[in-house]
Design a protein around this motif. Structure first.
Motif, mmCIF file in Angstrom:
data_model
loop_
_atom_site.group_PDB
_atom_site.id
_atom_site.type_symbol
_atom_site.label_atom_id
_atom_site.label_comp_id
_atom_site.label_asym_id
_atom_site.label_seq_id
_atom_site.Cartn_x
_atom_site.Cartn_y
_atom_site.Cartn_z
ATOM 1 N N ALA A 142 -55.120 -42.746 65.716
ATOM 2 C CA ALA A 142 -54.644 -43.029 67.071
ATOM 3 C C ALA A 142 -53.205 -43.553 67.040
ATOM 4 C CB ALA A 142 -55.567 -44.037 67.756
ATOM 5 N N GLU A 143 -52.910 -44.406 66.090
ATOM 6 C CA GLU A 143 -51.547 -44.928 65.955
ATOM 7 C C GLU A 143 -50.563 -43.790 65.649
ATOM 8 O OE1 GLU A 143 -49.226 -47.991 63.013
ATOM 9 O OE2 GLU A 143 -51.283 -48.498 63.585
ATOM 10 N N ALA A 144 -50.955 -42.900 64.753
ATOM 11 C CA ALA A 144 -50.101 -41.763 64.408
ATOM 12 C C ALA A 144 -49.958 -40.798 65.591
ATOM 13 C CB ALA A 144 -50.659 -41.035 63.195
ATOM 14 N N CYS A 145 -51.051 -40.571 66.332
ATOM 15 C CA CYS A 145 -50.988 -39.699 67.507
ATOM 16 C C CYS A 145 -50.064 -40.279 68.573
ATOM 17 C CB CYS A 145 -52.383 -39.481 68.087
ATOM 18 S SG CYS A 145 -53.435 -38.410 67.099
ATOM 19 N N HIS A 146 -50.134 -41.585 68.770
ATOM 20 C CA HIS A 146 -49.234 -42.237 69.722
ATOM 21 C C HIS A 146 -47.788 -42.052 69.283
ATOM 22 C CE1 HIS A 146 -47.918 -44.953 72.829
ATOM 23 N NE2 HIS A 146 -47.203 -45.589 71.921
ATOM 24 N N ASP A 147 -47.558 -42.090 67.972
ATOM 25 C CA ASP A 147 -46.204 -41.867 67.453
ATOM 26 C C ASP A 147 -45.746 -40.429 67.698
ATOM 27 O OD1 ASP A 147 -43.857 -42.935 65.966
ATOM 28 O OD2 ASP A 147 -44.435 -41.353 64.542
ATOM 29 N N VAL A 148 -46.673 -39.471 67.675
ATOM 30 C CA VAL A 148 -46.322 -38.086 68.026
ATOM 31 C C VAL A 148 -45.793 -38.062 69.457
ATOM 32 C CG1 VAL A 148 -47.240 -35.759 68.462
ATOM 33 C CG2 VAL A 148 -47.902 -37.002 66.389
ATOM 34 N N TRP A 149 -46.452 -38.789 70.351
ATOM 35 C CA TRP A 149 -46.002 -38.855 71.744
ATOM 36 C C TRP A 149 -44.653 -39.559 71.845
ATOM 37 C CZ3 TRP A 149 -45.446 -43.305 74.865
ATOM 38 C CH2 TRP A 149 -45.113 -43.024 76.196
ATOM 39 N N ARG A 150 -44.529 -40.703 71.175
ATOM 40 C CA ARG A 150 -43.336 -41.541 71.304
ATOM 41 C C ARG A 150 -42.135 -40.976 70.561
ATOM 42 N NH1 ARG A 150 -41.510 -46.422 68.783
ATOM 43 N NH2 ARG A 150 -40.399 -47.672 70.294
ATOM 44 N N SER A 151 -42.347 -40.511 69.330
ATOM 45 C CA SER A 151 -41.232 -40.086 68.487
ATOM 46 C C SER A 151 -41.026 -38.581 68.461
ATOM 47 C CB SER A 151 -41.460 -40.568 67.046
ATOM 48 O OG SER A 151 -41.565 -41.966 67.007
ATOM 49 N N GLY A 152 -42.043 -37.834 68.868
ATOM 50 C CA GLY A 152 -41.922 -36.380 68.906
ATOM 51 C C GLY A 152 -42.775 -35.689 67.863
ATOM 52 N N SER A 153 -43.032 -34.433 68.135
ATOM 53 C CA SER A 153 -43.928 -33.653 67.276
ATOM 54 C C SER A 153 -43.183 -32.716 66.329
ATOM 55 C CB SER A 153 -44.894 -32.840 68.135
ATOM 56 O OG SER A 153 -44.174 -31.902 68.916
ATOM 57 N N THR A 154 -41.871 -32.653 66.425
ATOM 58 C CA THR A 154 -41.105 -31.715 65.611
ATOM 59 C C THR A 154 -41.412 -31.901 64.131
ATOM 60 O OG1 THR A 154 -39.342 -31.702 67.257
ATOM 61 C CG2 THR A 154 -38.784 -30.892 65.062
ATOM 62 N N GLY A 155 -41.808 -30.812 63.502
ATOM 63 C CA GLY A 155 -42.106 -30.832 62.071
ATOM 64 C C GLY A 155 -43.503 -31.310 61.713
ATOM 65 N N GLU A 156 -44.286 -31.714 62.701
ATOM 66 C CA GLU A 156 -45.643 -32.212 62.434
ATOM 67 C C GLU A 156 -46.651 -31.080 62.556
ATOM 68 O OE1 GLU A 156 -47.899 -33.946 60.826
ATOM 69 O OE2 GLU A 156 -47.025 -35.786 61.642
ATOM 70 N N ARG A 157 -47.648 -31.102 61.685
ATOM 71 C CA ARG A 157 -48.743 -30.123 61.712
ATOM 72 C C ARG A 157 -50.071 -30.863 61.834
ATOM 73 N NH1 ARG A 157 -48.510 -25.120 60.449
ATOM 74 N NH2 ARG A 157 -50.393 -25.089 59.195
ATOM 75 N N LEU A 158 -50.939 -30.344 62.687
ATOM 76 C CA LEU A 158 -52.303 -30.845 62.815
ATOM 77 C C LEU A 158 -53.190 -29.857 62.070
ATOM 78 C CD1 LEU A 158 -54.155 -32.996 64.123
ATOM 79 C CD2 LEU A 158 -54.379 -31.457 66.079
ATOM 80 N N VAL A 159 -53.945 -30.361 61.091
ATOM 81 C CA VAL A 159 -54.705 -29.495 60.190
ATOM 82 C C VAL A 159 -56.171 -29.914 60.166
ATOM 83 C CG1 VAL A 159 -54.907 -28.644 57.821
ATOM 84 C CG2 VAL A 159 -52.644 -29.171 58.767
ATOM 85 N N TYR A 160 -57.052 -28.919 60.274
ATOM 86 C CA TYR A 160 -58.500 -29.104 60.220
ATOM 87 C C TYR A 160 -59.013 -28.434 58.953
ATOM 88 C CZ TYR A 160 -58.277 -30.275 65.184
ATOM 89 O OH TYR A 160 -57.992 -30.866 66.381
ATOM 90 N N GLU A 161 -59.889 -29.136 58.209
ATOM 91 C CA GLU A 161 -60.488 -28.540 57.013
ATOM 92 C C GLU A 161 -61.907 -29.044 56.822
ATOM 93 O OE1 GLU A 161 -58.519 -29.844 53.324
ATOM 94 O OE2 GLU A 161 -57.605 -31.422 54.531
ATOM 95 N N ARG A 162 -62.698 -28.239 56.136
ATOM 96 C CA ARG A 162 -64.088 -28.584 55.839
ATOM 97 C C ARG A 162 -64.148 -29.664 54.765
ATOM 98 N NH1 ARG A 162 -67.357 -22.858 55.425
ATOM 99 N NH2 ARG A 162 -68.913 -24.182 54.453
ATOM 100 N N LEU A 163 -65.134 -30.533 54.918
ATOM 101 C CA LEU A 163 -65.519 -31.452 53.846
ATOM 102 C C LEU A 163 -66.921 -31.036 53.435
ATOM 103 C CD1 LEU A 163 -64.293 -34.934 55.144
ATOM 104 C CD2 LEU A 163 -63.308 -33.538 53.318
ATOM 105 N N ASP A 164 -67.110 -30.826 52.158
ATOM 106 C CA ASP A 164 -68.409 -30.312 51.689
ATOM 107 C C ASP A 164 -69.428 -31.403 51.389
ATOM 108 O OD1 ASP A 164 -67.779 -27.610 51.977
ATOM 109 O OD2 ASP A 164 -66.632 -27.658 50.115
ATOM 110 N N ALA A 165 -69.022 -32.665 51.512
ATOM 111 C CA ALA A 165 -69.951 -33.774 51.264
ATOM 112 C C ALA A 165 -69.691 -34.867 52.286
ATOM 113 C CB ALA A 165 -69.768 -34.314 49.854
ATOM 114 N N ASP A 166 -70.688 -35.679 52.549
ATOM 115 C CA ASP A 166 -70.550 -36.817 53.447
ATOM 116 C C ASP A 166 -69.546 -37.794 52.822
ATOM 117 O OD1 ASP A 166 -70.813 -39.149 54.943
ATOM 118 O OD2 ASP A 166 -72.966 -38.897 55.203
ATOM 119 N N PRO A 167 -68.429 -38.029 53.493
ATOM 120 C CA PRO A 167 -67.381 -38.882 52.923
ATOM 121 C C PRO A 167 -67.667 -40.381 53.023
ATOM 122 C CG PRO A 167 -66.734 -38.146 55.094
ATOM 123 C CD PRO A 167 -68.049 -37.483 54.780
ATOM 124 N N ARG A 168 -68.741 -40.739 53.709
ATOM 125 C CA ARG A 168 -68.983 -42.164 53.938
ATOM 126 C C ARG A 168 -69.789 -42.791 52.855
ATOM 127 N NH1 ARG A 168 -71.340 -41.837 59.770
ATOM 128 N NH2 ARG A 168 -72.206 -39.974 58.913
#
Length: 168
Positions: A142-168
């Protein structure tokens, strides 16, 4: 078996983990999971203009799912898929994003704060399919997303990937 995604803002080096909501959105979860089997999905990060606390990316249309577990009022931690037909998006936006006018695009979005409302001045209500929920790392994301709004998105990539195991 529960399935998980890692969602990252690549340039900012921040990620979170989301659990797929397979009981609530089985078709959407299956389509996303299958698309991610070919590798990560991602693109230029954008911050919403209308919806409020949303960061999203557009990817090539990998499925036509229809409405499933829809919302127009996403809450913090919701991961939402929007399927936009070719004629739905503004031509300048399509050109900027490299989206084919005929094929449309899939919008993969995360919501990081409260008081979101999915309405667009051009087309009205824009329901999306809630298919996952962020279960780890929402605060730093959320802090990083707010920074996208405040500072801009230029050069930023949002990436989705599979996790094959429960990370918790």
């Amino acid at each position: 078996m529960t399935s998980f995604l890692r969602i990252s803002l690549a340039r900012r080096g921040v990620s979170c983990v989301a659990e797929l909501l397979e009981k609530d959105a089985p078709r959407t979860c299956a389509a996303v999971w299958d698309a991610l089997a070919r590798g990560p999905l991602g693109g230029d990060a954008q911050h919403a203009k209308y919806a409020r606390n949303e960061v999203y990316t557009m990817v090539p249309r990998f499925a036509q799912i229809g409405r499933e577990n829809p919302t127009v009022t996403p809450i913090p931690g919701d991961v939402v898929l929007f399927d936009f037909a070719g004629g739905m998006l503004d031509s300048a936006f399509k050109a900027d994003q490299g989206i084919d006018a005929e094929e449309g695009a899939i919008d993969l979005a995360i919501f990081y704060g409260r008081n979101n409302l999915l309405i667009n001045g051009d087309v009205g209500w824009v329901p999306g399919n809630v298919f996952a929920s962020i279960v780890e790392g929402l605060a730093p994301m959320a802090e990083a997303c707010h920074d996208v709004w405040r500072s801009g998105s230029t050069g930023e990539r949002l990436v989705y990937e599979r996790l094959d195991a429960d990370p918790r």
